[in-house]
Write a protein that holds these residues in place. Structure first.
Motif, PDB file in Angstrom:
ATOM      1  N   ILE A 207     -18.612   5.808  -8.822  1.00  0.00           N
ATOM      2  CA  ILE A 207     -17.096   6.622  -8.547  1.00  0.00           C
ATOM      3  C   ILE A 207     -16.895   6.024  -6.955  1.00  0.00           C
ATOM      4  N   VAL A 208     -17.969   5.815  -6.190  1.00  0.00           N
ATOM      5  CA  VAL A 208     -17.412   5.383  -4.764  1.00  0.00           C
ATOM      6  C   VAL A 208     -17.143   3.702  -4.887  1.00  0.00           C
ATOM      7  N   PHE A 209     -17.772   3.289  -5.651  1.00  0.00           N
ATOM      8  CA  PHE A 209     -17.271   1.908  -6.164  1.00  0.00           C
ATOM      9  C   PHE A 209     -15.952   1.724  -6.762  1.00  0.00           C
ATOM     10  N   MET A 210     -15.466   2.216  -7.574  1.00  0.00           N
ATOM     11  CA  MET A 210     -14.110   2.850  -8.235  1.00  0.00           C
ATOM     12  C   MET A 210     -13.385   3.036  -7.083  1.00  0.00           C
ATOM     13  N   CYS A 211     -13.537   3.880  -6.290  1.00  0.00           N
ATOM     14  CA  CYS A 211     -12.746   4.292  -4.967  1.00  0.00           C
ATOM     15  C   CYS A 211     -12.356   2.878  -4.162  1.00  0.00           C
ATOM     16  N   ILE A 212     -13.384   2.100  -3.885  1.00  0.00           N
ATOM     17  CA  ILE A 212     -13.387   0.816  -3.032  1.00  0.00           C
ATOM     18  C   ILE A 212     -12.138  -0.063  -3.951  1.00  0.00           C
ATOM     19  N   GLU A 213     -12.488  -0.120  -5.113  1.00  0.00           N
ATOM     20  CA  GLU A 213     -11.639  -0.993  -5.832  1.00  0.00           C
ATOM     21  C   GLU A 213     -10.306  -0.126  -5.859  1.00  0.00           C
ATOM     22  N   MET A 214      -9.947   0.974  -5.701  1.00  0.00           N
ATOM     23  CA  MET A 214      -8.626   1.720  -5.526  1.00  0.00           C
ATOM     24  C   MET A 214      -7.992   1.403  -4.273  1.00  0.00           C
ATOM     25  N   MET A 215      -8.892   1.109  -3.216  1.00  0.00           N
ATOM     26  CA  MET A 215      -8.233   0.804  -1.865  1.00  0.00           C
ATOM     27  C   MET A 215      -7.825  -0.458  -1.964  1.00  0.00           C
ATOM     28  N   MET A 216      -8.625  -1.491  -2.402  1.00  0.00           N
ATOM     29  CA  MET A 216      -8.087  -2.981  -2.611  1.00  0.00           C
ATOM     30  C   MET A 216      -6.947  -3.004  -3.137  1.00  0.00           C
ATOM     31  N   ASN A 217      -6.572  -2.399  -4.650  1.00  0.00           N
ATOM     32  CA  ASN A 217      -5.475  -2.424  -5.189  1.00  0.00           C
ATOM     33  C   ASN A 217      -4.236  -1.631  -4.273  1.00  0.00           C
ATOM     34  N   ALA A 218      -4.566  -0.565  -3.702  1.00  0.00           N
ATOM     35  CA  ALA A 218      -3.570  -0.229  -2.693  1.00  0.00           C
ATOM     36  C   ALA A 218      -3.051  -1.339  -1.528  1.00  0.00           C
ATOM     37  N   VAL A 219      -3.993  -2.025  -1.033  1.00  0.00           N
ATOM     38  CA  VAL A 219      -3.652  -3.409  -0.301  1.00  0.00           C
ATOM     39  C   VAL A 219      -2.913  -4.339  -1.047  1.00  0.00           C
ATOM     40  N   ASN A 220      -3.148  -4.641  -2.017  1.00  0.00           N
ATOM     41  CA  ASN A 220      -2.550  -5.736  -3.007  1.00  0.00           C
ATOM     42  C   ASN A 220      -1.072  -5.086  -3.172  1.00  0.00           C
ATOM     43  N   LEU A 221      -1.015  -4.005  -3.525  1.00  0.00           N
ATOM     44  CA  LEU A 221       0.332  -3.352  -3.843  1.00  0.00           C
ATOM     45  C   LEU A 221       1.268  -3.553  -2.657  1.00  0.00           C
ATOM     46  N   THR A 222       0.615  -3.187  -1.394  1.00  0.00           N
ATOM     47  CA  THR A 222       1.387  -3.548  -0.069  1.00  0.00           C
ATOM     48  C   THR A 222       1.699  -4.656   0.186  1.00  0.00           C
ATOM     49  N   PHE A 223       0.854  -5.860  -0.250  1.00  0.00           N
ATOM     50  CA  PHE A 223       1.439  -7.373   0.083  1.00  0.00           C
ATOM     51  C   PHE A 223       2.219  -7.636  -0.969  1.00  0.00           C
ATOM     52  N   VAL A 224       2.350  -7.356  -2.121  1.00  0.00           N
ATOM     53  CA  VAL A 224       3.368  -7.662  -3.074  1.00  0.00           C
ATOM     54  C   VAL A 224       4.415  -7.232  -2.753  1.00  0.00           C
ATOM     55  N   ALA A 225       4.653  -5.768  -2.304  1.00  0.00           N
ATOM     56  CA  ALA A 225       5.902  -5.188  -1.938  1.00  0.00           C
ATOM     57  C   ALA A 225       6.506  -5.910  -0.808  1.00  0.00           C
ATOM     58  N   LEU A 226       5.735  -5.997   0.375  1.00  0.00           N
ATOM     59  CA  LEU A 226       5.969  -6.675   1.500  1.00  0.00           C
ATOM     60  C   LEU A 226       6.625  -8.150   1.124  1.00  0.00           C
ATOM     61  N   SER A 227       6.047  -8.899   0.500  1.00  0.00           N
ATOM     62  CA  SER A 227       6.229 -10.344  -0.046  1.00  0.00           C
ATOM     63  C   SER A 227       7.673 -10.238  -0.664  1.00  0.00           C
ATOM     64  N   ARG A 228       7.732  -9.351  -1.585  1.00  0.00           N
ATOM     65  CA  ARG A 228       9.101  -9.165  -2.165  1.00  0.00           C
ATOM     66  C   ARG A 228      10.255  -8.780  -1.224  1.00  0.00           C
ATOM     67  N   GLN A 229       9.950  -7.930  -0.326  1.00  0.00           N
ATOM     68  CA  GLN A 229      11.008  -7.404   0.764  1.00  0.00           C
ATOM     69  C   GLN A 229      11.606  -8.567   1.724  1.00  0.00           C
ATOM     70  N   PHE A 230      10.604  -9.451   1.965  1.00  0.00           N
ATOM     71  CA  PHE A 230      10.665 -10.690   2.921  1.00  0.00           C
ATOM     72  C   PHE A 230      11.199 -12.010   2.160  1.00  0.00           C
TER      73      PHE A 230
END
Length: 100
Positions: free
Chosen positions: A30-53
Motif C-alpha cells: 500500500i505504501v508502494f501504491m501511495c508513492i505511485e499516486m504521488m507520482m501520478n499527481a505530479v504527472n497531472l500537474t505537468f500535463v495541466a501546466l503544459s496545456r495551460q502554457f
C-alpha cells in the motif's frame, strides 16, 4: 473546457492522499501504491501546466517520469517479493533489514 485550476486542485488532493497513505499505512504494498499516486499527481500537474502554457515540455517530463516509474515498479516489486519470502510479512515496522 475545464479550467487548469481544477486539474491542479485534483492533483493536490491525489498527492495529499498519497502522502497520508505513506505516513499512515504499514503495509509495504500500500505504501508502494501511495508513492505511485504521488507520482501520478505530479504527472497531472505537468500535463495541466503544459496545456495551460501551450508547450510540450510538461508532456516530455511525464514520459520520463513514466519510464522511471516503470523501472521503480519492477525493482520495488522484486524487493517486496524477496522480503515476503524471507520475512513472511509486509509490515514495514517489522522489516528491519538495514538496522544493526
Amino acid at each position: 473546457m475545464v479550467p487548469t485550476l481544477w486539474y491542479l486542485m485534483l492533483a493536490g488532493v491525489i498527492f495529499v492522499i498519497g502522502v497520508l497513505g505513506v505516513l499512515v499505512r504499514r503495509n509495504a504494498l500500500i505504501v508502494f501504491m501511495c508513492i505511485e499516486m504521488m507520482m501520478n499527481a505530479v504527472n497531472l500537474t505537468f500535463v495541466a501546466l503544459s496545456r495551460q502554457f501551450g508547450t510540450l515540455d510538461g508532456q516530455v517530463f511525464v514520459f520520463m517520469i513514466m519510464a522511471v516509474a516503470a523501472a521503480e515498479v519492477a525493482i520495488g516489486l522484486a524487493i517486496i517479493l524477496a522480503i515476503i519470502r524471507h520475512r513472511d510479512t509486509l509490515n514495514v515496522d517489522r522489516i528491519q533489514l538495514l538496522k544493526w
